[in-house]
Motif scaffolding. Sequence first.
Motif, PDB file in Angstrom:
ATOM      1  N   PRO A  67       0.842  -1.196   0.000  1.00  0.00           N
ATOM      2  CA  PRO A  67       0.000   0.000   0.000  1.00  0.00           C
ATOM      3  C   PRO A  67       0.878   1.246   0.000  1.00  0.00           C
ATOM      4  CG  PRO A  67      -0.256  -1.269   2.055  1.00  0.00           C
ATOM      5  CD  PRO A  67       0.639  -2.056   1.171  1.00  0.00           C
ATOM      6  N   ASN A  68       0.403   2.300  -0.643  1.00  0.00           N
ATOM      7  CA  ASN A  68       1.175   3.544  -0.702  1.00  0.00           C
ATOM      8  C   ASN A  68       0.533   4.598   0.214  1.00  0.00           C
ATOM      9  OD1 ASN A  68      -0.840   5.034  -2.170  1.00  0.00           O
ATOM     10  ND2 ASN A  68      -0.231   3.907  -4.021  1.00  0.00           N
ATOM     11  N   ALA A  69       1.080   5.798   0.154  1.00  0.00           N
ATOM     12  CA  ALA A  69       0.633   6.865   1.075  1.00  0.00           C
ATOM     13  C   ALA A  69      -0.830   7.255   0.852  1.00  0.00           C
ATOM     14  CB  ALA A  69       1.539   8.087   0.895  1.00  0.00           C
ATOM     15  N   ALA A  70      -1.356   7.014  -0.347  1.00  0.00           N
ATOM     16  CA  ALA A  70      -2.767   7.330  -0.595  1.00  0.00           C
ATOM     17  C   ALA A  70      -3.671   6.306   0.087  1.00  0.00           C
ATOM     18  CB  ALA A  70      -3.041   7.360  -2.100  1.00  0.00           C
ATOM     19  N   HIS A  71      -3.312   5.022   0.006  1.00  0.00           N
ATOM     20  CA  HIS A  71      -4.122   3.996   0.693  1.00  0.00           C
ATOM     21  C   HIS A  71      -4.123   4.261   2.203  1.00  0.00           C
ATOM     22  CE1 HIS A  71      -2.718   1.673  -2.951  1.00  0.00           C
ATOM     23  NE2 HIS A  71      -3.994   1.382  -2.999  1.00  0.00           N
ATOM     24  N   THR A  72      -2.953   4.532   2.766  1.00  0.00           N
ATOM     25  CA  THR A  72      -2.894   4.682   4.226  1.00  0.00           C
ATOM     26  C   THR A  72      -3.584   5.978   4.674  1.00  0.00           C
ATOM     27  OG1 THR A  72      -0.656   5.577   4.063  1.00  0.00           O
ATOM     28  CG2 THR A  72      -0.841   3.244   4.550  1.00  0.00           C
ATOM     29  N   ALA A  73      -3.561   7.003   3.825  1.00  0.00           N
ATOM     30  CA  ALA A  73      -4.262   8.251   4.187  1.00  0.00           C
ATOM     31  C   ALA A  73      -5.775   8.008   4.261  1.00  0.00           C
ATOM     32  CB  ALA A  73      -3.948   9.348   3.169  1.00  0.00           C
ATOM     33  N   LEU A  74      -6.323   7.217   3.344  1.00  0.00           N
ATOM     34  CA  LEU A  74      -7.774   6.946   3.383  1.00  0.00           C
ATOM     35  C   LEU A  74      -8.128   6.094   4.612  1.00  0.00           C
ATOM     36  CD1 LEU A  74      -8.677   6.367  -0.381  1.00  0.00           C
ATOM     37  CD2 LEU A  74      -8.818   8.475   0.967  1.00  0.00           C
ATOM     38  N   ALA A  75      -7.228   5.194   4.997  1.00  0.00           N
ATOM     39  CA  ALA A  75      -7.463   4.404   6.215  1.00  0.00           C
ATOM     40  C   ALA A  75      -7.453   5.323   7.443  1.00  0.00           C
ATOM     41  CB  ALA A  75      -6.396   3.323   6.351  1.00  0.00           C
TER      42      ALA A  75
ATOM     43  N   VAL B 190     -11.282   8.974  -6.338  1.00  0.00           N
ATOM     44  CA  VAL B 190      -9.815   8.950  -6.403  1.00  0.00           C
ATOM     45  C   VAL B 190      -9.348   7.991  -7.496  1.00  0.00           C
ATOM     46  CG1 VAL B 190      -7.677   8.527  -5.112  1.00  0.00           C
ATOM     47  CG2 VAL B 190      -9.724   9.255  -3.871  1.00  0.00           C
ATOM     48  N   GLY B 191      -8.581   8.484  -8.465  1.00  0.00           N
ATOM     49  CA  GLY B 191      -7.867   7.593  -9.386  1.00  0.00           C
ATOM     50  C   GLY B 191      -8.735   6.731 -10.268  1.00  0.00           C
ATOM     51  N   THR B 192      -9.852   7.287 -10.720  1.00  0.00           N
ATOM     52  CA  THR B 192     -10.691   6.525 -11.662  1.00  0.00           C
ATOM     53  C   THR B 192     -11.014   7.391 -12.869  1.00  0.00           C
ATOM     54  OG1 THR B 192     -12.755   5.288 -11.959  1.00  0.00           O
ATOM     55  CG2 THR B 192     -12.794   7.037 -10.299  1.00  0.00           C
ATOM     56  N   SER B 193     -11.040   6.760 -14.042  1.00  0.00           N
ATOM     57  CA  SER B 193     -11.220   7.525 -15.284  1.00  0.00           C
ATOM     58  C   SER B 193     -12.675   7.893 -15.550  1.00  0.00           C
ATOM     59  CB  SER B 193     -10.683   6.715 -16.475  1.00  0.00           C
ATOM     60  OG  SER B 193     -11.431   5.514 -16.592  1.00  0.00           O
ATOM     61  N   GLY B 194     -13.607   7.278 -14.807  1.00  0.00           N
ATOM     62  CA  GLY B 194     -15.019   7.586 -15.018  1.00  0.00           C
ATOM     63  C   GLY B 194     -15.566   7.029 -16.319  1.00  0.00           C
ATOM     64  N   ASN B 195     -14.980   5.939 -16.783  1.00  0.00           N
ATOM     65  CA  ASN B 195     -15.458   5.309 -18.019  1.00  0.00           C
ATOM     66  C   ASN B 195     -16.456   4.197 -17.778  1.00  0.00           C
ATOM     67  OD1 ASN B 195     -14.093   6.039 -20.729  1.00  0.00           O
ATOM     68  ND2 ASN B 195     -12.460   6.231 -19.214  1.00  0.00           N
ATOM     69  N   VAL B 196     -16.434   3.615 -16.575  1.00  0.00           N
ATOM     70  CA  VAL B 196     -17.186   2.376 -16.352  1.00  0.00           C
ATOM     71  C   VAL B 196     -18.354   2.608 -15.395  1.00  0.00           C
ATOM     72  CG1 VAL B 196     -17.012   0.004 -15.482  1.00  0.00           C
ATOM     73  CG2 VAL B 196     -15.151   0.968 -16.838  1.00  0.00           C
ATOM     74  N   TYR B 197     -19.539   2.245 -15.846  1.00  0.00           N
ATOM     75  CA  TYR B 197     -20.766   2.343 -15.047  1.00  0.00           C
ATOM     76  C   TYR B 197     -21.017   1.015 -14.354  1.00  0.00           C
ATOM     77  CZ  TYR B 197     -21.638   6.820 -17.117  1.00  0.00           C
ATOM     78  OH  TYR B 197     -21.527   8.135 -17.463  1.00  0.00           O
TER      79      TYR B 197
ATOM     80  N   GLU C  32     -15.077  20.341  -6.567  1.00  0.00           N
ATOM     81  CA  GLU C  32     -13.698  20.629  -6.179  1.00  0.00           C
ATOM     82  C   GLU C  32     -12.796  19.583  -6.834  1.00  0.00           C
ATOM     83  OE1 GLU C  32     -13.434  20.640  -1.882  1.00  0.00           O
ATOM     84  OE2 GLU C  32     -11.249  20.767  -1.895  1.00  0.00           O
ATOM     85  N   GLN C  33     -11.653  20.022  -7.361  1.00  0.00           N
ATOM     86  CA  GLN C  33     -10.740  19.074  -8.010  1.00  0.00           C
ATOM     87  C   GLN C  33      -9.308  19.347  -7.574  1.00  0.00           C
ATOM     88  OE1 GLN C  33     -12.486  21.252 -10.266  1.00  0.00           O
ATOM     89  NE2 GLN C  33     -13.877  19.947 -11.452  1.00  0.00           N
ATOM     90  N   HIS C  34      -8.542  18.267  -7.388  1.00  0.00           N
ATOM     91  CA  HIS C  34      -7.108  18.385  -7.101  1.00  0.00           C
ATOM     92  C   HIS C  34      -6.396  17.368  -7.974  1.00  0.00           C
ATOM     93  CE1 HIS C  34      -7.919  20.878  -3.554  1.00  0.00           C
ATOM     94  NE2 HIS C  34      -8.960  20.069  -3.375  1.00  0.00           N
ATOM     95  N   TYR C  35      -5.486  17.845  -8.835  1.00  0.00           N
ATOM     96  CA  TYR C  35      -4.835  16.935  -9.779  1.00  0.00           C
ATOM     97  C   TYR C  35      -3.359  16.759  -9.467  1.00  0.00           C
ATOM     98  CZ  TYR C  35      -9.247  17.362 -12.150  1.00  0.00           C
ATOM     99  OH  TYR C  35     -10.585  17.338 -12.428  1.00  0.00           O
ATOM    100  N   GLY C  36      -2.911  15.500  -9.562  1.00  0.00           N
ATOM    101  CA  GLY C  36      -1.520  15.147  -9.289  1.00  0.00           C
ATOM    102  C   GLY C  36      -1.477  13.678  -8.903  1.00  0.00           C
ATOM    103  N   PRO C  37      -0.286  13.134  -8.636  1.00  0.00           N
ATOM    104  CA  PRO C  37      -0.182  11.726  -8.231  1.00  0.00           C
ATOM    105  C   PRO C  37      -0.932  11.480  -6.926  1.00  0.00           C
ATOM    106  CG  PRO C  37       1.993  12.676  -8.703  1.00  0.00           C
ATOM    107  CD  PRO C  37       1.028  13.810  -8.714  1.00  0.00           C
TER     108      PRO C  37
ATOM    109  N   PRO D  97      -3.004  12.285   0.546  1.00  0.00           N
ATOM    110  CA  PRO D  97      -2.635  12.635   1.942  1.00  0.00           C
ATOM    111  C   PRO D  97      -2.846  14.122   2.239  1.00  0.00           C
ATOM    112  CG  PRO D  97      -0.939  11.253   0.952  1.00  0.00           C
ATOM    113  CD  PRO D  97      -1.884  11.618  -0.147  1.00  0.00           C
ATOM    114  N   ARG D  98      -2.546  14.985   1.253  1.00  0.00           N
ATOM    115  CA  ARG D  98      -2.723  16.433   1.474  1.00  0.00           C
ATOM    116  C   ARG D  98      -4.202  16.757   1.704  1.00  0.00           C
ATOM    117  NH1 ARG D  98      -1.107  19.073  -3.534  1.00  0.00           N
ATOM    118  NH2 ARG D  98       0.900  18.086  -3.197  1.00  0.00           N
ATOM    119  N   TYR D  99      -5.074  16.152   0.888  1.00  0.00           N
ATOM    120  CA  TYR D  99      -6.504  16.429   1.022  1.00  0.00           C
ATOM    121  C   TYR D  99      -7.038  15.879   2.357  1.00  0.00           C
ATOM    122  CZ  TYR D  99     -11.450  16.752   0.356  1.00  0.00           C
ATOM    123  OH  TYR D  99     -12.769  17.039   0.556  1.00  0.00           O
ATOM    124  N   VAL D 100      -6.587  14.677   2.737  1.00  0.00           N
ATOM    125  CA  VAL D 100      -7.053  14.080   4.006  1.00  0.00           C
ATOM    126  C   VAL D 100      -6.600  14.932   5.191  1.00  0.00           C
ATOM    127  CG1 VAL D 100      -6.746  12.082   5.556  1.00  0.00           C
ATOM    128  CG2 VAL D 100      -7.311  11.725   3.141  1.00  0.00           C
ATOM    129  N   ASP D 101      -5.378  15.421   5.154  1.00  0.00           N
ATOM    130  CA  ASP D 101      -4.904  16.310   6.232  1.00  0.00           C
ATOM    131  C   ASP D 101      -5.822  17.514   6.363  1.00  0.00           C
ATOM    132  OD1 ASP D 101      -2.753  14.740   6.829  1.00  0.00           O
ATOM    133  OD2 ASP D 101      -1.272  15.938   5.753  1.00  0.00           O
TER     134      ASP D 101
END
Length: 242
Positions: free
Chosen positions: A72-80, A180-187, A220-225, A231-235
Amino acid sequence: MRDRNSGNIVILTGAGISKESGIETFRDKDGLWTKVNVEDVATPEGFARNPRMVLDFYNQRRRNLRSHNIRPNAAHTALARLEREWRGGEVLLVTQNIDNLHEAGGSRNLIHMHGEMFKARCELCAGVHLWQEDLALESECPSCQSSGGMRPHVVWFGEMPFEMDRISDALGRCRLFISVGTSGNVYPAAGFVEEAIFRARAHTVELNLEPSEGATYFAEQHYGPATEVVPRYVDKLLAQGW
Ligand code: BJW
């Protein structure tokens, strides 16, 4: 004026959150769907035509996920952390991913709407089993002891995603919807943002590498890895609310 520190949160994640852990996405320029034909490996019809090829596709991905480099990376642990520390209500994490990185990162209130890599299902008795090893045509179902019916416990195109009633209920009661991290192509996942807006008047946030198909729906949108923006948004959310 709405209290920006309270209310239920629904988070939808997609392949982009696991990209920096070393797992391929589907539709990026180096994604899985540029290497294999989606009709062949992610539909019930493709499985009926060539089950060996489909089992092999998932066996390779399962082996990759078992490798020690995938964590797991910093994004997974931030959501936890958000789930643990949010005092304003329930945090439900709905993932389209079949990897196990959210649970490995500490998330507990989690729905795998497109299934799980480390489970297999018997088409003959419907039994679902934990499955770490390769699946073969000859694999025996631990429940009914029949061979020839085992398949990956995943949701292919044309099949119904799992736990839709629970997801729909949560969308109708959320104050905040985060994608988070989805292209919005799949229903139906791509339609969750509209449900959260129209049924719950939720605030909506997109965290992604780049604008998704449904980007204009998000307030609201925040773009980047993901390892940076999540983690920034969760903080910020835990400190100031949404
Ligand atoms: C980063 C990043 C970084 C990169 N940091 N971000 C016509 C119209 C509307 C719908 C349909 C239609 N025809 C058919 C349908 C329905 C169909 C569908 O949606 N088709 C579309 C293609 C049009 N859907 C279905 O069939 C679904 N079932 C269904 O609808 O049942 C009926 C129903 C009716 C009513 C209510 C409920 C149900 C089933 C869909 C099954 C999807 N299965 C797959 C494969 C199985 C799992 C597996 O093998 O892993 O699931 S397909 C694949 O796509 C996988 C994913 O979960 C899914 C979504 O992909 P995701 O996660 O968005 O990944 P990408 O690659 O697309 O995007 C990655 C994103 O990350 C990008 O935005 C990058 O920018 C970003 N990113 N690096 C942050 N470092």
